[in-house]
Design a protein around this motif. Structure first.
Motif, PDB file in Angstrom:
ATOM      1  N   GLU A 128      48.180  76.194  17.530  1.00 50.80           N
ATOM      2  CA  GLU A 128      47.899  75.892  18.939  1.00 50.80           C
ATOM      3  C   GLU A 128      49.180  75.748  19.744  1.00 50.80           C
ATOM      4  O   GLU A 128      49.336  76.349  20.819  1.00 50.80           O
ATOM      5  CB  GLU A 128      47.071  74.612  19.049  1.00 50.80           C
ATOM      6  CG  GLU A 128      46.778  74.196  20.487  1.00 50.80           C
ATOM      7  CD  GLU A 128      46.027  72.887  20.591  1.00 50.80           C
ATOM      8  OE1 GLU A 128      45.822  72.410  21.726  1.00 50.80           O
ATOM      9  OE2 GLU A 128      45.659  72.323  19.547  1.00 50.80           O
ATOM     10  N   THR A 131      51.183  79.026  20.065  1.00 49.94           N
ATOM     11  CA  THR A 131      50.584  79.909  21.063  1.00 49.94           C
ATOM     12  C   THR A 131      51.003  79.505  22.467  1.00 49.94           C
ATOM     13  O   THR A 131      51.399  80.355  23.287  1.00 49.94           O
ATOM     14  CB  THR A 131      49.049  79.882  20.960  1.00 49.94           C
ATOM     15  OG1 THR A 131      48.650  80.258  19.639  1.00 49.94           O
ATOM     16  CG2 THR A 131      48.408  80.834  21.957  1.00 49.94           C
ATOM     17  N   ASN A 132      50.945  78.222  22.759  1.00 48.22           N
ATOM     18  CA  ASN A 132      51.331  77.737  24.088  1.00 48.22           C
ATOM     19  C   ASN A 132      52.795  78.011  24.379  1.00 48.22           C
ATOM     20  O   ASN A 132      53.161  78.397  25.499  1.00 48.22           O
ATOM     21  CB  ASN A 132      51.050  76.235  24.203  1.00 48.22           C
ATOM     22  CG  ASN A 132      49.572  75.915  24.266  1.00 48.22           C
ATOM     23  OD1 ASN A 132      48.803  76.676  24.836  1.00 48.22           O
ATOM     24  ND2 ASN A 132      49.172  74.797  23.688  1.00 48.22           N
ATOM     25  N   VAL A 135      53.416  81.739  25.218  1.00 52.54           N
ATOM     26  CA  VAL A 135      52.984  82.064  26.581  1.00 52.54           C
ATOM     27  C   VAL A 135      53.992  81.553  27.604  1.00 52.54           C
ATOM     28  O   VAL A 135      54.431  82.284  28.491  1.00 52.54           O
ATOM     29  CB  VAL A 135      51.584  81.488  26.862  1.00 52.54           C
ATOM     30  CG1 VAL A 135      51.227  81.627  28.348  1.00 52.54           C
ATOM     31  CG2 VAL A 135      50.540  82.182  26.002  1.00 52.54           C
ATOM     32  N   ARG A 179      44.377  84.717  19.026  1.00 53.77           N
ATOM     33  CA  ARG A 179      44.291  83.600  19.966  1.00 53.77           C
ATOM     34  C   ARG A 179      44.844  83.980  21.335  1.00 53.77           C
ATOM     35  O   ARG A 179      44.289  83.608  22.371  1.00 53.77           O
ATOM     36  CB  ARG A 179      45.044  82.395  19.402  1.00 53.77           C
ATOM     37  CG  ARG A 179      44.954  81.135  20.254  1.00 53.77           C
ATOM     38  CD  ARG A 179      45.682  79.981  19.591  1.00 53.77           C
ATOM     39  NE  ARG A 179      44.884  79.389  18.542  1.00 53.77           N
ATOM     40  CZ  ARG A 179      44.296  78.189  18.645  1.00 53.77           C
ATOM     41  NH1 ARG A 179      44.398  77.493  19.767  1.00 53.77           N
ATOM     42  NH2 ARG A 179      43.607  77.704  17.641  1.00 53.77           N
ATOM     43  N   LEU A 180      45.940  84.727  21.353  1.00 57.17           N
ATOM     44  CA  LEU A 180      46.547  85.133  22.616  1.00 57.17           C
ATOM     45  C   LEU A 180      45.643  86.079  23.398  1.00 57.17           C
ATOM     46  O   LEU A 180      45.574  86.023  24.630  1.00 57.17           O
ATOM     47  CB  LEU A 180      47.904  85.795  22.354  1.00 57.17           C
ATOM     48  CG  LEU A 180      49.029  84.830  21.956  1.00 57.17           C
ATOM     49  CD1 LEU A 180      50.198  85.579  21.332  1.00 57.17           C
ATOM     50  CD2 LEU A 180      49.502  84.022  23.160  1.00 57.17           C
ATOM     51  N   LYS A 182      42.481  85.967  23.503  1.00 52.02           N
ATOM     52  CA  LYS A 182      41.396  85.173  24.089  1.00 52.02           C
ATOM     53  C   LYS A 182      41.880  84.316  25.252  1.00 52.02           C
ATOM     54  O   LYS A 182      41.089  83.932  26.113  1.00 52.02           O
ATOM     55  CB  LYS A 182      40.786  84.261  23.023  1.00 52.02           C
ATOM     56  CG  LYS A 182      40.022  84.993  21.936  1.00 52.02           C
ATOM     57  CD  LYS A 182      39.453  84.009  20.934  1.00 52.02           C
ATOM     58  CE  LYS A 182      38.679  84.720  19.827  1.00 52.02           C
ATOM     59  NZ  LYS A 182      38.152  83.751  18.823  1.00 52.02           N
ATOM     60  N   ASN A 183      43.164  84.003  25.270  1.00 50.19           N
ATOM     61  CA  ASN A 183      43.697  83.087  26.287  1.00 50.19           C
ATOM     62  C   ASN A 183      44.617  83.818  27.265  1.00 50.19           C
ATOM     63  O   ASN A 183      44.154  84.391  28.236  1.00 50.19           O
ATOM     64  CB  ASN A 183      44.418  81.923  25.599  1.00 50.19           C
ATOM     65  CG  ASN A 183      43.472  81.108  24.735  1.00 50.19           C
ATOM     66  OD1 ASN A 183      42.589  80.431  25.244  1.00 50.19           O
ATOM     67  ND2 ASN A 183      43.627  81.169  23.416  1.00 50.19           N
ATOM     68  N   ALA A 184      45.914  83.805  26.990  1.00 49.78           N
ATOM     69  CA  ALA A 184      46.885  84.472  27.869  1.00 49.78           C
ATOM     70  C   ALA A 184      47.882  85.227  27.008  1.00 49.78           C
ATOM     71  O   ALA A 184      48.442  84.675  26.061  1.00 49.78           O
ATOM     72  CB  ALA A 184      47.596  83.449  28.746  1.00 49.78           C
TER      73      ALA A 184
END
Length: 256
Positions: A128, A131-132, A135, A179-180, A182-184
């Motif tokens: 998690e 991933t943040n 980004v 994961r990226l 699905k998000n940014a």
């Protein structure tokens, strides 16, 4: 006290005085100083990086001793960033080193002022938080380099570098890409150190100790790791940064 020029004379012999000066002035932030990040930090300081911020919330655990630079039987229970800072300043007392014992999250991102750095390095093992960071770091002007998973590896000949989207055989990289999506998505391309070796644990996972300084209860899964792999990952991550500085300097010089 020894002079910086004396400490880094062999570096300068290899890369020249201009590159040595650029390295000493580069502002670097490193997230995670465990099995990969601690060796990366050592390599950065020995390579002449003069401004380094190290970020990690953990204290030294007894299970860190097999692979992490700050971990010894004498440092169990101490903050990793503080132990590491003491060691790094013993290597170069002139270095400006900031130790932050905290967790990088989406909520704490603003604390780190990522846009004030020339280089951002990722050695985080939380999916998690990693991933943040990917980004947010790729939205800055800083160069960004990341370490993929170093656990369940034994053969150093499998360790290599590639652009993130071209990393193969690494479950962590695959999970990050899912994961990226699905998000940014990352705002720009970046290089990673990784290994395509895929082993399995052969031993029995350790039993949690009642002494929480000896156990990280936040780990969802414990995988086997060994020092020659984590250290090579860390040295390679640092190498990407140093090569980038030297390469950019040569490009600038040749363009003039």
């Amino acid at each position: 006290m020894y002079q910086e020029k004396e400490i880094f004379s062999r570096n300068e012999l290899l890369i020249g005085p201009e590159a040595t000066d650029k390295i000493s002035k580069a502002r670097v932030i490193l997230f995670g100083v465990g099995g990969v990040g601690s060796w990366c930090a050592e390599s950065l300081i020995r390579s002449g990086i003069g401004h380094l911020t190290i970020v990690d919330s953990d204290n030294v655990s007894i299970t860190n001793i097999n692979r992490q630079l700050p971990a010894t039987t004498e440092t169990v229970g101490q903050a990793k960033v503080n132990v590491l800072k003491t060691r790094l300043l013993a290597i170069n007392p002139h270095a400006n080193i900031t130790a932050m014992q905290t967790v990088y999250t989406a909520e704490t991102n603003d604390l780190f002022r990522l846009d004030t750095y020339d280089y951002i390095l990722d050695a985080i093992d939380s999916l998690e938080h990693k991933t943040n960071l990917i980004v947010n770091a790729t939205r800055t002007n800083a160069a960004f380099f990341s370490s993929m998973g170093a656990a369940l590896k034994l053969d150093p000949s499998h360790i290599r570098t590639a652009e993130f989207q071209k990393v193969y055989g690494c479950p962590l990289a695959a999970a990050l890409r899912r994961r990226l999506k699905k998000n940014a998505m990352p705002a720009k391309k970046f290089l990673c150190v990784f290994s395509d070796e895929a082993l399995e644990n052969r031993g029995v996972p350790p039993v949690p100790s009642p002494d929480q300084s000896m156990w990280d209860e936040r780990k969802a899964r414990i995988n086997g790791t060994i020092v020659h792999i984590t250290a090579i990952f860390g040295f390679t991550l640092a190498g990407l940064l140093i090569q980038d500085i030297v390469k950019n300097l040569h490009h600038t010089t040749s363009a003039q």
